[in-house]
Enzyme design. Structure first.
Site, mmCIF file in Angstrom:
data_model
loop_
_atom_site.group_PDB
_atom_site.id
_atom_site.type_symbol
_atom_site.label_atom_id
_atom_site.label_comp_id
_atom_site.label_asym_id
_atom_site.label_seq_id
_atom_site.Cartn_x
_atom_site.Cartn_y
_atom_site.Cartn_z
ATOM 1 C CE LYS A 1 -5.561 0.564 1.986
ATOM 2 N NZ LYS A 1 -4.713 -0.583 1.576
ATOM 3 C CD1 TRP B 1 -5.056 4.466 14.440
ATOM 4 C CD2 TRP B 1 -4.492 4.738 16.587
ATOM 5 N NE1 TRP B 1 -5.691 5.594 14.886
ATOM 6 C CE2 TRP B 1 -5.366 5.784 16.205
ATOM 7 C CE3 TRP B 1 -4.024 4.693 17.897
ATOM 8 C CZ2 TRP B 1 -5.764 6.785 17.086
ATOM 9 C CZ3 TRP B 1 -4.427 5.688 18.776
ATOM 10 C CH2 TRP B 1 -5.278 6.728 18.380
ATOM 11 C CE1 TYR C 1 -3.242 4.560 3.112
ATOM 12 C CE2 TYR C 1 -4.553 5.339 4.970
ATOM 13 C CZ TYR C 1 -3.845 4.336 4.341
ATOM 14 O OH TYR C 1 -3.727 3.110 4.942
ATOM 15 C CB THR D 1 -6.882 1.991 6.169
ATOM 16 O OG1 THR D 1 -6.665 3.013 7.143
ATOM 17 C CG2 THR D 1 -7.513 2.634 4.944
ATOM 18 C CG ASP D 2 -8.086 3.801 10.783
ATOM 19 O OD1 ASP D 2 -7.072 3.181 10.389
ATOM 20 O OD2 ASP D 2 -8.029 4.975 11.212
ATOM 21 C CB ALA E 1 -0.917 0.021 1.224
ATOM 22 C CE1 TYR E 2 2.767 7.513 -2.359
ATOM 23 C CE2 TYR E 2 1.202 8.160 -0.667
ATOM 24 C CZ TYR E 2 2.259 8.459 -1.502
ATOM 25 O OH TYR E 2 2.805 9.716 -1.466
ATOM 26 C CB THR E 3 1.028 3.597 4.296
ATOM 27 O OG1 THR E 3 2.456 3.437 4.329
ATOM 28 C CG2 THR E 3 0.376 2.273 3.932
#
Length: 236
Positions: free
Chosen positions: A87, A108, A83, A59-60, A18-20
């Site tokens: 996602k 997290w 982001y 992701t959250d 992923a691009y985080t």
């Protein structure tokens, strides 16, 4: 991807890529969407052709954080950042391409080279006071716990009679603020003071959800996976 599938003939695919870089994604939008939307779509299409399960980490950040209670898998997505949007687009793209999918939303994450835990410990080496946001809440989740859960899920979904495809939530317990998390990280550093501040005092290019706590009943019911105690992983 096609070459890799031909070479390894996998039984299941786990996408941990992923691009985080949440703030940088606001500027590098094309790259964020290429990695977080197009990548999963390509992998999902390959899995569909070969009729194998596709496990994907999300992701959250697909939520806006305005809900007071933990977010369930059925709650409406409303990402605040590029982001988060990339996602979410990745989730939708892979769902359209591959029926046999598991989307594991987590939050997290700590573990590896770059994460909140290591940042706090590094800053504590040179600073006496650290200001940390106290009005964002979530469930810190160890990368090793995520990995172990994915392996467990992978073993379950390769069974011919598995049919509980879809989205699952998984995060650590108990939920805390970033400030409370930092206090626990640095509890053995009494010389360092951790100061709580509001998000408004620490502006960032990308907006963060105020509530990132995820409801994890579904993953326990289907896979027998309980929420991990992040304090145990932190001590490791």
């Amino acid at each position: 991807v096609k070459a890799a599938f031909n070479k390894y003939t996998p039984d299941v695919v786990i996408n941990a890529a992923a691009y985080t870089a949440v703030d940088k994604a606001e500027e590098e939008q094309d790259t964020a969407y290429a990695v977080n939307r197009d990548g999963p779509e390509i992998l999902a299409a390959a899995c569909s052709i070969t009729d194998i399960p596709f496990l994907h980490i999300s992701t959250d950040f697909v939520f806006d954080g305005n809900k007071k209670e933990p977010y369930s898998e059925k709650d409406k997505c409303n990402p605040l950042s590029i982001y988060g949007k990339s996602k979410w687009e990745g989730e939708k793209a892979l769902i359209a391409k591959c029926t046999k999918h598991i989307i594991l939303r987590t939050a997290w994450v700590f573990g590896g080279d770059q994460n909140f835990v290591k940042t706090m410990r590094r800053l504590a080496e040179t600073r006496d006071v650290l200001s940390v946001v106290n009005d964002q809440r979530g469930g810190p989740t160890a990368a090793l716990d995520i990995a172990a859960s994915l392996i467990r899920i992978a073993k379950a979904v390769v069974s011919s009679n598995f049919s509980d495809w879809g989205i699952y939530h998984y995060c650590g317990n108990p939920s805390v603020s970033w400030y409370e998390f930092a206090c626990e990280i640095l509890k053995n550093k009494p010389s360092v003071t951790v100061k709580p501040i509001p998000t408004s005092s620490y502006p960032t290019p990308a907006m963060r959800p105020a509530n990132s706590v995820l409801a994890c009943e579904k993953i326990r019911t289907v896979f027998g996976i309980s929420q991990p105690d992040w304090t145990a992983a932190l001590s490791q």
